[in-house]
Structure formats: structure tokens, C-alpha cells
Design a protein around this motif. Structure first.
Motif, PDB file in Angstrom:
ATOM      1  N   VAL A  80      52.713 108.025 130.430  1.00 38.32           N
ATOM      2  CA  VAL A  80      52.458 109.551 129.106  1.00 38.32           C
ATOM      3  C   VAL A  80      53.382 110.411 130.334  1.00 38.32           C
ATOM      4  O   VAL A  80      54.631 111.194 129.393  1.00 38.32           O
ATOM      5  N   GLN A  81      52.905 110.766 131.041  1.00 41.12           N
ATOM      6  CA  GLN A  81      52.978 111.898 132.224  1.00 41.12           C
ATOM      7  C   GLN A  81      54.062 111.623 132.868  1.00 41.12           C
ATOM      8  O   GLN A  81      55.062 112.616 132.934  1.00 41.12           O
ATOM      9  N   ARG A  83      57.007 109.875 131.160  1.00 41.61           N
ATOM     10  CA  ARG A  83      57.492 110.174 130.310  1.00 41.61           C
ATOM     11  C   ARG A  83      57.903 111.950 130.048  1.00 41.61           C
ATOM     12  O   ARG A  83      58.934 112.143 130.072  1.00 41.61           O
ATOM     13  N   ASN A  84      56.889 112.682 130.183  1.00 42.38           N
ATOM     14  CA  ASN A  84      56.517 113.789 129.405  1.00 42.38           C
ATOM     15  C   ASN A  84      57.905 114.474 130.908  1.00 42.38           C
ATOM     16  O   ASN A  84      58.623 115.539 130.459  1.00 42.38           O
ATOM     17  N   LYS A  85      57.600 114.239 132.009  1.00 49.68           N
ATOM     18  CA  LYS A  85      58.407 115.188 133.124  1.00 49.68           C
ATOM     19  C   LYS A  85      60.155 114.339 133.218  1.00 49.68           C
ATOM     20  O   LYS A  85      60.963 115.198 132.777  1.00 49.68           O
ATOM     21  N   VAL A  87      61.387 113.524 130.376  1.00 52.30           N
ATOM     22  CA  VAL A  87      62.065 114.481 128.732  1.00 52.30           C
ATOM     23  C   VAL A  87      61.911 115.859 129.014  1.00 52.30           C
ATOM     24  O   VAL A  87      62.985 116.650 128.703  1.00 52.30           O
ATOM     25  N   SER A  88      61.432 116.825 130.181  1.00 55.97           N
ATOM     26  CA  SER A  88      61.571 118.028 130.517  1.00 55.97           C
ATOM     27  C   SER A  88      62.661 118.166 131.024  1.00 55.97           C
ATOM     28  O   SER A  88      63.046 118.855 131.002  1.00 55.97           O
TER      29      SER A  88
END
Length: 98
Positions: A80-81, A83-85, A87-88
Motif C-alpha cells: 500500500v505504501q 502504491r501511494n508513492k 500515485v504521488s
């Protein structure tokens, strides 16, 4: 304004760069697929072990179940982290002005 001469060598160089970029993106995609497969495998293993423990089958200890559940949880949190990076980074690139 300088206009580059079109010749066979320039075209081949540009296509080679495009091929290299395509291979890099395919390698990244393959890596992501493998990582997601490992996460899924960890989750399935933890689920099976916890079910066996609940049903008191095959002598699985609570320690093993808890360790597998934590491995599964940590690997999912990491995914999840990541993926967040991603997307960011994508949003930052898309917000840049050309």
C-alpha cells in the motif's frame, strides 16, 4: 532552429532508446506482478494456517500462525505504501507544466 538530418543511424538510435524504455517498463511491471503474487501467497498461507489452527489440525502452533499473519500484514502495508508513492509520483509528474 536546427533541423536534424534524417538518416538511418538516427532512426535506429531512437528506436533502440524506445525499445530500452519499453523493456525497462516491462521489467518494472513484471517485478510488480511478482511482488503482488508473493503478497497473495503470504496472505493465503496465513489464512490456511489460521484455519488449521482453529480446527486444531496438523499441530500448528499459535506462534506460527501469528508470525504468518504479521508477515502477511506487513507485506500488505508495504504494498500500500509503495502504491501511494507511485500515485504521488504520477500526480506530481502530471501537475508539472510543460
Amino acid at each position: 532552429m536546427f533541423i536534424e538530418n534524417i538518416n538511418h543511424q538516427n532512426i535506429n538510435t531512437k528506436f533502440n532508446l524506445l525499445d530500452a524504455q519499453k523493456k525497462d517498463s516491462e521489467n518494472f511491471i513484471d517485478y510488480i506482478k511478482i511482488a503482488l503474487g508473493e503478497i497473495s501467497k503470504n496472505q493465503n498461507h496465513a489464512k490456511i494456517d489460521s484455519e488449521k489452527f482453529i480446527l486444531n489440525q496438523s499441530g500448528i502452533s499459535l506462534n506460527d500462525v501469528m508470525i504468518n499473519l504479521e508477515k502477511s500484514s506487513i507485506s500488505m502495508q508495504l504494498a500500500v505504501q509503495i502504491r501511494n508513492k507511485i500515485v504521488s509520483a504520477y500526480q506530481e509528474i502530471m501537475s508539472q507544466q510543460i
